[in-house]
Write a protein that holds these residues in place. Structure first.
Motif, short mmCIF file in Angstrom:
data_model
loop_
_atom_site.label_atom_id
_atom_site.label_comp_id
_atom_site.label_asym_id
_atom_site.label_seq_id
_atom_site.Cartn_x
_atom_site.Cartn_y
_atom_site.Cartn_z
N GLN A 195 -10.69 -126.38 32.66
CA GLN A 195 -9.26 -126.39 32.94
C GLN A 195 -8.95 -126.08 34.40
O GLN A 195 -7.98 -126.59 34.97
CB GLN A 195 -8.55 -125.36 32.04
N ALA A 196 -9.77 -125.24 35.01
CA ALA A 196 -9.48 -124.82 36.39
C ALA A 196 -9.92 -125.84 37.42
O ALA A 196 -9.24 -126.03 38.44
CB ALA A 196 -10.17 -123.48 36.66
N ARG A 197 -11.05 -126.54 37.17
CA ARG A 197 -11.64 -127.37 38.22
C ARG A 197 -11.86 -128.83 37.83
O ARG A 197 -12.37 -129.62 38.62
CB ARG A 197 -12.98 -126.76 38.65
N GLY A 198 -11.46 -129.21 36.61
CA GLY A 198 -11.67 -130.58 36.17
C GLY A 198 -13.12 -130.82 35.82
O GLY A 198 -14.01 -130.06 36.16
N GLY A 199 -13.37 -131.90 35.12
CA GLY A 199 -14.72 -132.21 34.70
C GLY A 199 -15.10 -131.45 33.45
O GLY A 199 -14.27 -130.76 32.83
N PHE A 200 -16.37 -131.54 33.09
CA PHE A 200 -16.84 -130.98 31.83
C PHE A 200 -18.08 -130.13 32.07
O PHE A 200 -18.98 -130.52 32.80
CB PHE A 200 -17.14 -132.10 30.84
N GLY A 201 -18.10 -128.96 31.45
CA GLY A 201 -19.23 -128.07 31.61
C GLY A 201 -19.21 -127.36 32.94
O GLY A 201 -18.21 -127.35 33.67
N GLY A 202 -20.34 -126.72 33.25
CA GLY A 202 -20.45 -125.95 34.49
C GLY A 202 -21.36 -126.62 35.49
O GLY A 202 -21.54 -127.83 35.48
N ALA A 203 -21.94 -125.80 36.36
CA ALA A 203 -22.80 -126.32 37.42
C ALA A 203 -24.20 -126.58 36.90
O ALA A 203 -24.69 -125.84 36.04
CB ALA A 203 -22.85 -125.32 38.58
#
Length: 688
Positions: A195-203
């Protein structure tokens, strides 16, 4: 010393001067291993792979290590982009055994091609819990000499496990996904959405091009605001982040962080072709100026930096380039900036503006105080921004450029053809359509054999020896179908049909409808590769389903539509559990549920009314809608409508002597219209 000097792959040629006695993949290498009674070291990578270069420099250029390796192994080097079948089979084994994968991939095989020990990058000295490459070689050699029976049992067990995995996909027996499956896919995606940075999952975070296509199509079909919001926010976050080249256009392979700030700097043709199309469709759905700019600059990047002299598109730009200050090759050196460099180039006032616009800080966002350029907000003064951006871009061209892997891959060029053709038509850039046609012509002239089969790669206009895999046929057909929609030239539709007939004949399991990644007459590996899930590109399986469905809509072929529906059965099984990895299959399923809508525009070529109807049709957001445009066919002697080369255009007369559009789906047609506004409403978009 080794045999790679005349390979068509730039990656293999990079290893031609190694002291390692490399062989290319082939029966000769395994026969040599059998003759000598030694195992095979299989090393798989690709030209733009940073850690492949590191391991090559640290280990494969070491004369002492090479001497040891040559005495005890047969060393085989594979470009994963030339041989995705070899890569897929052994990567599956690596991931099953270790829980992770990546490149360089290091696998030890019996002379019978059975894997028994795996890894990726190994350092020259033990560190971070990893053994050195020399220790790995010594351990494998000792096991081979002293515990051969144990090694053989491990290899047999792995081979049986891979066969069991393959049987899951071949079983088929699933229905195509329905409304509930696609809704569940959306729900699952929303749980993974950042929700904060767009996209799916983390780094690390990868650009989800295929999932974006699903979200846009789902919104178009259902009106889901949640789907549109995820697509818009992800598209904007990537466009403003460091993964997007703010000066030259195009996207890097992935972001090492969750916020799209620092990329892994290699730039791949397939990513940029897929993202070009995704941003074009995002603009089509929303009218976003940012999405339009990104689409155009990405298209310009493809033409400027990846187009080959023969008119096709090269595979990639390297992540590394020469750092002029250190004299050493460094990742990202071409792309990053320090505040002082801005001052030297622009002067204090403009440098301060540039630093603010592109988030260049004293501390830096990358290594050694350098910053990757971002554009976190649109500039207030676009003219000033464009001037500064152009000056920085021009200055950057004086830096040592990243190396280019200039081999041409059929599948990825097919993706580029589709994206450029659509972008050129919708954004009034005829040069992009011309570039798409030229690349398609190269595929026909160099990659298509007289018996209708595709070769996967070429370089400098010379075809490589490797047979095309499923994604080559599917994505090339997709490109030809897009060219037909844009140009109206029926030969592109016919050529796509020929490729898809090969898919049905040589890649399809008749009993289950499942698809294989290699043809039934391809080289036999330890198992026949088969995977319906997306990786960096759409899976060949679901890409073929999409092209089959589109072709069926144009031609009315029940055989092709049935094959598409059967192929989509596996998507229903994965939709709710793993939607991030079946995005293209979900997008194709949206088209199937919507029809897809079939649009026939008839009118004289060059007539403004025909052009207006064509544009309204191409701007439609209805999932997977197909558009056929052609001149009306003269009636026969009896006064009956004449036959067309394209079945969708058959029996479509003008209306009152004026160009007209016909919209059909689910075996029913609406009344024809000569009004672009009415046509646009039928296809889910308002006229500009």
């Amino acid at each position: 010393m080794n045999r790679l000097a005349h390979a068509t792959s730039p990656y293999l040629q990079q290893h031609a001067d190694n002291p390692v006695d490399w062989w290319e993949w082939g029966p000769e290498a395994f026969a040599e291993a059998e003759r000598r009674g030694v195992p095979v070291l299989l090393s798989v990578g690709y030209a733009a792979c940073h850690w492949c270069h590191v391991m090559a420099h640290e280990s494969f250029e070491d004369a002492g290590l090479a001497e040891y390796l040559n005495e005890r192994f047969v060393a085989v080097k594979v470009d994963r982009e030339e041989r995705p079948d070899v890569d897929a089979v052994y990567m599956e084994a690596v991931q099953a055994a270790t829980g992770q994968g990546g490149w360089p991939m290091t696998v030890f095989l019996t002379p019978g091609k059975e894997p028994f020990y795996f890894g990726t990058y190994f350092p020259p000295r033990p560190r971070h819990g990893m053994p050195s490459f020399r220790q790995v070689l010594e351990g494998v050699d000792a096991a081979w000499r002293d515990r051969r029976e144990e090694v053989g049992e491990v290899a047999r067990r792995i081979r049986a496990d891979l066969a069991e995995r393959a049987a899951v996909y071949s079983a088929g027996a699933h229905n195509p996904p329905g409304e509930a499956d696609l809704h569940q896919a959306l729900v699952t995606l929303s749980r993974d959405f950042d929700q904060a940075r767009g996209g799916f999952g983390g780094a690390p975070k990868f650009p989800p091009a295929m999932v974006l296509e699903f979200l846009l199509r789902h919104h178009a079909r259902t009106g889901s605001e949640a789907a549109l919001e995820m697509a818009v926010r992800t598209g904007e976050a990537m466009a403003r982040g460091g993964i997007h080249d703010q000066l030259g256009g195009g996207f890097a392979r992935y972001s090492v962080d969750a916020g799209w700030v620092v990329p892994h700097f290699e730039k791949m043709l397939y990513d940029n072709a897929l993202l070009l199309r995704a941003y074009l469709h995002l603009w089509r759905a929303t009218g976003s100026d940012l999405a339009r700019r990104v689409a155009l600059t990405t298209a310009d990047f493809l033409l400027r930096e990846l187009r080959t002299p023969e008119g096709a598109f090269a595979s990639a730009l390297d992540a590394d380039s020469l750092d002029e200050e250190t004299g050493q090759s460094a990742e990202g050196a071409y792309y990053v900036w320090e505040p002082g460099q801005l001052v030297d180039l622009l002067g204090p006032a403009d440098a301060a503006t540039a630093a603010r616009l592109f988030t260049v800080t004293a501390d830096g966002t990358f290594e050694h105080g350098t910053s990757v350029l971002q554009l976190l907000a649109d500039p207030e003064d676009f003219a000033e921004y464009e001037t500064i951006r152009a000056r920085l871009a021009e200055a950057r061209t004086a830096r040592p450029a990243p190396a280019r892997d200039d081999k041409v891959v059929a599948a990825w060029n097919g993706l580029a053809v589709a994206a450029l053709a659509e972008t050129g038509a919708l954004l009034d850039r005829p040069d992009l359509v011309e570039a798409a046609e030229r690349a398609a012509d190269l595929l026909l002239a160099v990659h298509l054999t007289p018996d209708g089969r595709l070769l996967r790669t070429s370089r400098d206009g010379r075809a490589g020896a490797n047979a095309g895999v499923l994604e080559d046929y599917a994505d090339t057909a997709e490109g030809f179908l897009a060219l037909y929609a844009v140009t109206g030239s029926p030969e592109w539709l016919q050529l796509a049909g020929g490729l898809l007939d090969t898919v049905l004949t040589h890649f399809t399991d008749e009993a289950s409808g499942a698809l294989y990644d290699t043809a039934d007459d391809a080289e036999e590996l330890i198992r026949r590769p088969q995977d319906p899930t997306d990786n960096a590109t759409p899976s060949g399986w679901t890409a073929a389903a999409g092209a089959l469905l589109t072709y069926a809509a144009y031609t009315g072929s029940d055989r092709h539509r049935t094959a598409a529906e059967r192929a989509l059965g596996v998507v229903g099984a994965l939709a709710g559990r793993a939607p991030r990895f079946i995005g293209w299959g979900l997008a194709v399923a949206e088209a199937l549920l919507d029809g897809p809508r079939e649009v026939a525009v008839v009118g004289p070529d060059g007539d403004p009314a025909t052009a207006a109807l064509r544009r309204a049709a191409l701007l439609g957001t209805a999932p997977g809608a197909v558009v056929a445009v052609g001149a009306p066919v003269e009636p026969g002697q009896s006064g009956e409508p004449g036959e067309s080369e394209v079945p969708l255009l058959a029996d479509r007369p003008l209306i009152g002597g004026a160009p007209a559009a016909y919209v059909c789906r689910h075996f029913a047609c609406d009344a024809p219209t000569a009004d672009p506004a009415v046509l646009a409403e039928k296809l889910g978009v308002a006229v500009e």
